[in-house]
Design a protein around this motif. Structure first.
Motif, short mmCIF file in Angstrom:
data_model
loop_
_atom_site.label_atom_id
_atom_site.label_comp_id
_atom_site.label_asym_id
_atom_site.label_seq_id
_atom_site.Cartn_x
_atom_site.Cartn_y
_atom_site.Cartn_z
N PRO A 1 0.84 -1.19 0.00
CA PRO A 1 0.00 0.00 0.00
C PRO A 1 0.88 1.26 0.00
O PRO A 1 1.74 1.42 0.86
CB PRO A 1 -0.80 -0.11 1.30
N GLY A 2 0.75 2.08 -1.03
CA GLY A 2 1.53 3.30 -1.12
C GLY A 2 2.88 3.17 -1.77
O GLY A 2 3.60 4.16 -1.93
N PHE A 3 3.30 1.97 -2.18
CA PHE A 3 4.62 1.78 -2.79
C PHE A 3 4.60 0.58 -3.71
O PHE A 3 4.03 -0.45 -3.40
CB PHE A 3 5.69 1.56 -1.72
N SER A 4 5.27 0.71 -4.84
CA SER A 4 5.52 -0.43 -5.70
C SER A 4 6.85 -0.20 -6.41
O SER A 4 7.26 0.94 -6.61
CB SER A 4 4.39 -0.66 -6.70
N GLY A 5 7.51 -1.27 -6.71
CA GLY A 5 8.80 -1.16 -7.37
C GLY A 5 9.18 -2.43 -8.08
O GLY A 5 8.60 -3.49 -7.83
N GLU A 6 10.14 -2.31 -8.99
CA GLU A 6 10.58 -3.46 -9.77
C GLU A 6 12.05 -3.28 -10.12
O GLU A 6 12.50 -2.17 -10.39
CB GLU A 6 9.73 -3.51 -11.04
N LEU A 7 12.80 -4.35 -10.04
CA LEU A 7 14.19 -4.33 -10.44
C LEU A 7 14.58 -5.69 -10.97
O LEU A 7 13.87 -6.67 -10.78
CB LEU A 7 15.10 -3.92 -9.27
N LYS A 8 15.70 -5.74 -11.65
CA LYS A 8 16.18 -7.00 -12.21
C LYS A 8 17.43 -7.42 -11.46
O LYS A 8 18.36 -6.64 -11.29
CB LYS A 8 16.47 -6.87 -13.70
N LEU A 9 17.43 -8.67 -11.00
CA LEU A 9 18.55 -9.26 -10.28
C LEU A 9 18.95 -10.56 -10.97
O LEU A 9 18.18 -11.09 -11.77
CB LEU A 9 18.15 -9.56 -8.83
N PRO A 10 20.11 -11.11 -10.64
CA PRO A 10 20.42 -12.44 -11.16
C PRO A 10 19.36 -13.44 -10.69
O PRO A 10 18.81 -13.31 -9.61
CB PRO A 10 21.78 -12.75 -10.53
N LYS A 11 19.07 -14.41 -11.54
CA LYS A 11 18.07 -15.42 -11.19
C LYS A 11 18.55 -16.24 -10.00
O LYS A 11 19.74 -16.50 -9.85
CB LYS A 11 17.83 -16.35 -12.38
N MET A 12 17.60 -16.60 -9.14
CA MET A 12 17.91 -17.42 -7.96
C MET A 12 17.69 -18.89 -8.30
O MET A 12 16.72 -19.23 -8.98
CB MET A 12 16.99 -17.04 -6.81
N HIS A 13 18.58 -19.75 -7.83
CA HIS A 13 18.45 -21.19 -8.03
C HIS A 13 18.40 -21.85 -6.66
O HIS A 13 19.41 -21.91 -5.96
CB HIS A 13 19.63 -21.74 -8.84
N LEU A 14 17.21 -22.30 -6.26
CA LEU A 14 17.06 -22.96 -4.97
C LEU A 14 16.98 -24.46 -5.18
O LEU A 14 16.39 -24.94 -6.15
CB LEU A 14 15.79 -22.47 -4.25
N ASP A 15 17.58 -25.20 -4.26
CA ASP A 15 17.56 -26.66 -4.37
C ASP A 15 17.22 -27.28 -3.03
O ASP A 15 16.76 -26.60 -2.11
CB ASP A 15 18.87 -27.18 -4.95
N ALA A 16 17.47 -28.58 -2.91
CA ALA A 16 17.06 -29.35 -1.73
C ALA A 16 17.58 -28.75 -0.42
O ALA A 16 16.88 -28.77 0.58
CB ALA A 16 17.54 -30.80 -1.87
N LYS A 17 18.76 -28.20 -0.41
CA LYS A 17 19.33 -27.69 0.84
C LYS A 17 18.74 -26.34 1.26
O LYS A 17 18.96 -25.88 2.37
CB LYS A 17 20.84 -27.62 0.75
N ASP A 18 17.96 -25.69 0.36
CA ASP A 18 17.39 -24.38 0.65
C ASP A 18 15.97 -24.45 1.23
O ASP A 18 15.35 -23.40 1.43
CB ASP A 18 17.36 -23.52 -0.62
N PHE A 19 15.45 -25.63 1.48
CA PHE A 19 14.07 -25.77 1.94
C PHE A 19 13.96 -27.00 2.84
O PHE A 19 14.59 -28.02 2.58
CB PHE A 19 13.15 -25.94 0.72
N ASP A 20 13.16 -26.89 3.91
CA ASP A 20 12.88 -28.08 4.71
C ASP A 20 11.54 -27.96 5.41
O ASP A 20 11.02 -26.86 5.60
CB ASP A 20 14.00 -28.40 5.70
N PRO B 1 17.31 -35.53 -2.00
CA PRO B 1 18.65 -35.08 -2.42
C PRO B 1 18.73 -34.82 -3.93
O PRO B 1 18.25 -35.64 -4.73
CB PRO B 1 19.55 -36.24 -2.01
N GLY B 2 19.33 -33.71 -4.29
CA GLY B 2 19.50 -33.35 -5.69
C GLY B 2 18.30 -32.65 -6.30
O GLY B 2 18.34 -32.29 -7.48
N SER B 3 17.24 -32.44 -5.53
CA SER B 3 16.04 -31.78 -6.06
C SER B 3 16.32 -30.31 -6.36
O SER B 3 17.12 -29.66 -5.69
CB SER B 3 14.88 -31.87 -5.06
N GLN B 4 15.63 -29.80 -7.36
CA GLN B 4 15.70 -28.40 -7.75
C GLN B 4 14.31 -27.79 -7.59
O GLN B 4 13.32 -28.38 -8.04
CB GLN B 4 16.15 -28.25 -9.20
N ILE B 5 14.22 -26.62 -6.95
CA ILE B 5 12.93 -25.97 -6.73
C ILE B 5 12.63 -25.06 -7.91
O ILE B 5 13.44 -24.20 -8.27
CB ILE B 5 12.95 -25.16 -5.43
N ALA B 6 11.45 -25.26 -8.51
CA ALA B 6 11.02 -24.42 -9.63
C ALA B 6 10.20 -23.24 -9.15
O ALA B 6 10.29 -22.15 -9.72
CB ALA B 6 10.19 -25.26 -10.61
#
Length: 167
Positions: free
Chosen positions: A56-75, A83-88
């Motif tokens: 509310p009252g603010f919006s913005g957008e920017l471009k960053l390098p794409k993030m690659h999350l995998d099995a160790k980034d979520f539990d 093991p070895g899973s990639q998050i889409a």
């Protein structure tokens, strides 16, 4: 557990290594500002790297390098993805009247039955009550929240999966 899922979703982009090689992980968060003033949304697009925020009252957008999350980034209660899973995709919908929904889409390097059995053993040890239906798991978390894991075969003896936890 619910708070840790939301916190992980918010913090994971900061911890993830960014790159422009191949598609990354898309993350979206929808909620309200808590004061009844309006919707709050944030999205990191795994294809373009574009990050957008609308408050509310603010919006913005920017471009960053794409993030690659995998099995160790979520539990889930200490249980990572297979093991070895990639998050889409990770989506948090905190506007749901029942406390919200977290959805995680991923790819695992094993057949659906192998991934299902791996999750079932570990999640039950973490207090989940689960039933296998085909290559899927349904039941509740250790806190009694609805839980669903759906798996389907994919190319190269992989499985695509979707975890949905409702709050």
């Amino acid at each position: 557990m619910w708070r840790s899922l939301i916190l992980l979703t918010a913090v994971a982009p900061l911890a993830a290594c960014g790159s422009n090689d191949g598609p990354g992980t898309t993350i979206s968060i929808n909620g309200t500002d808590g004061d009844g003033g309006g919707n709050v949304t944030a999205r990191a697009d795994g294809v373009s790297g574009k990050v957008s925020v609308a408050l509310p009252g603010f919006s913005g957008e920017l471009k960053l390098p794409k993030m690659h999350l995998d099995a160790k980034d979520f539990d889930l209660n200490g249980v990572p993805l297979y093991p070895g899973s990639q998050i889409a995709n990770i989506a948090v919908d905190a506007k749901n009247g029942n406390g919200g929904v977290v959805t995680v889409d991923f790819d695992s390097p094993a057949a659906p039955a192998t991934v299902r059995d791996w999750f079932k053993q570990r999640l039950e040890a973490a207090g989940f009550a689960l039933t296998a239906t085909g290559d899927n798991l349904v039941g509740t978390t250790d806190e009694g929240k609805p839980f669903r894991l759906t798996l389907a075969p994919a190319a190269s003896d992989h499985a695509t999966g979707k975890i949905v936890v409702s709050g």
